[in-house]
Design an enzyme around this catalytic site. Sequence first.
Site, PDB file in Angstrom:
ATOM      1  N   LYS A 121      10.173  -9.410 -11.503  1.00 30.27           N
ATOM      2  CA  LYS A 121       9.255  -9.222 -12.455  1.00 30.27           C
ATOM      3  C   LYS A 121       8.848 -10.528 -13.259  1.00 30.27           C
ATOM      4  CE  LYS A 121       9.141  -4.023 -13.013  1.00 30.27           C
ATOM      5  NZ  LYS A 121       9.216  -3.108 -14.173  1.00 30.27           N
ATOM      6  N   LYS A 203       6.606  -0.558  -0.719  1.00 29.48           N
ATOM      7  CA  LYS A 203       6.789   0.944  -1.146  1.00 29.48           C
ATOM      8  C   LYS A 203       5.408   1.311  -1.646  1.00 29.48           C
ATOM      9  CE  LYS A 203       9.198   1.361  -5.269  1.00 29.48           C
ATOM     10  NZ  LYS A 203      10.136   1.703  -6.090  1.00 29.48           N
ATOM     11  N   LYS A 206       1.114   2.115  -7.100  1.00 25.46           N
ATOM     12  CA  LYS A 206       0.047   2.227  -7.831  1.00 25.46           C
ATOM     13  C   LYS A 206      -0.662   0.884  -7.721  1.00 25.46           C
ATOM     14  CE  LYS A 206       2.056   0.751 -12.098  1.00 25.46           C
ATOM     15  NZ  LYS A 206       3.311   0.437 -12.033  1.00 25.46           N
TER      16      LYS A 206
END
Length: 339
Positions: A121, A203, A206
């Site tokens: 991140k 995976k 969104k």
Amino acid sequence: MQEQNNIQEPKKRMLSGIQPSGDLHLGNYLGAIKNWADRVNDYECYYFMADLHTITVRQDPADLRRRSINQLAQYIACGLDPEKNVLFLQSHVPAHSQLAWVLNCYTMFGELSRMTQFKDKSAKYANNINAGLFTYPVLMAADILLYQPDYVPVGEDQKQHVEICRDIAQRFNSIYGDVFKIPEPLIAKTGARIYGLTTPDAKMSKSIPDGCVFLMDSPDDIRRKFKRAVTDSDTEHCVRFDKENKPGVSNLMNIYATLTGKTIPEIEQEFEGKGYGVFKPAVGEVVVEHLRPIREEAERLMKDKAYLNDVYIAGAEKASYIAGKTLRKVYKKVGFYQI
Ligand code: TRP
């Protein structure tokens, strides 16, 4: 002897959460929520919207608010009965933030630096590497430890976070005695990992909406997404499970298997001699029909604000009761002067 027969074994406790940082999708449903709903009779279950976690990345306030309450409606529509499960919003239970502070002081800079999600991140959001992103696992440890759960069902990607939670709990217990139960991660096997329809190596997420089937997608959108699902560039064009060489087809087979209860060999047989042109829409149709009642129920619930209001208030009350007990114990152990 007679008496012992009447004493019921207390149910094991389970807890998990999903961040309302995006709308719920098929990966959340098949990988998590569907399994949660199936466990209701065997466990005492706590499920929450991890809204505190979402602001480690910038959120639009109106979107966050809408997604948090819609996620609650969708949890219920997916079969999580609020009478039998404790459903709540993380920010409604202040003990999460309170315990997180304490645990921060029992977590090492070095161990947080090694978290793969932090590394990922901070690379992705290079202009906002805030302290919350760094201490995210500590808040998650607090989420878990407050409820003294036996099991924490999570995806493979969250396993490291449950492990650091165990380390923190063990460290705390070794100083103050048995305060926290040491939880076990529970990684579901079937349907555990659903990959993106256009990116079968990553995976379902969104952030790639074309390959992501949202629970609230219309049937036409779902059909279109499955028609465009990436299969494989091999020439054999047959429906065969091979994760290595045919990740796209294998992902579709996994979705189909999870929803129909059919085994992989049964599916291979069913589509023998029929190309992807038959297979892909068939998977799409199964998904459309499975999600239809969920979508309809969620739409109905999302409009029923009074009902949702009652649910999250009751949930926050029940959660606060349990969380408060653990927090008080922790405060006492570390030496805070009690009121
Ligand atoms: N970090 C989890 C995720 O992104 C969400 C989460 C927050 C969670 N707190 C939790 C999951 C506690 C299980 C238990 O998926």
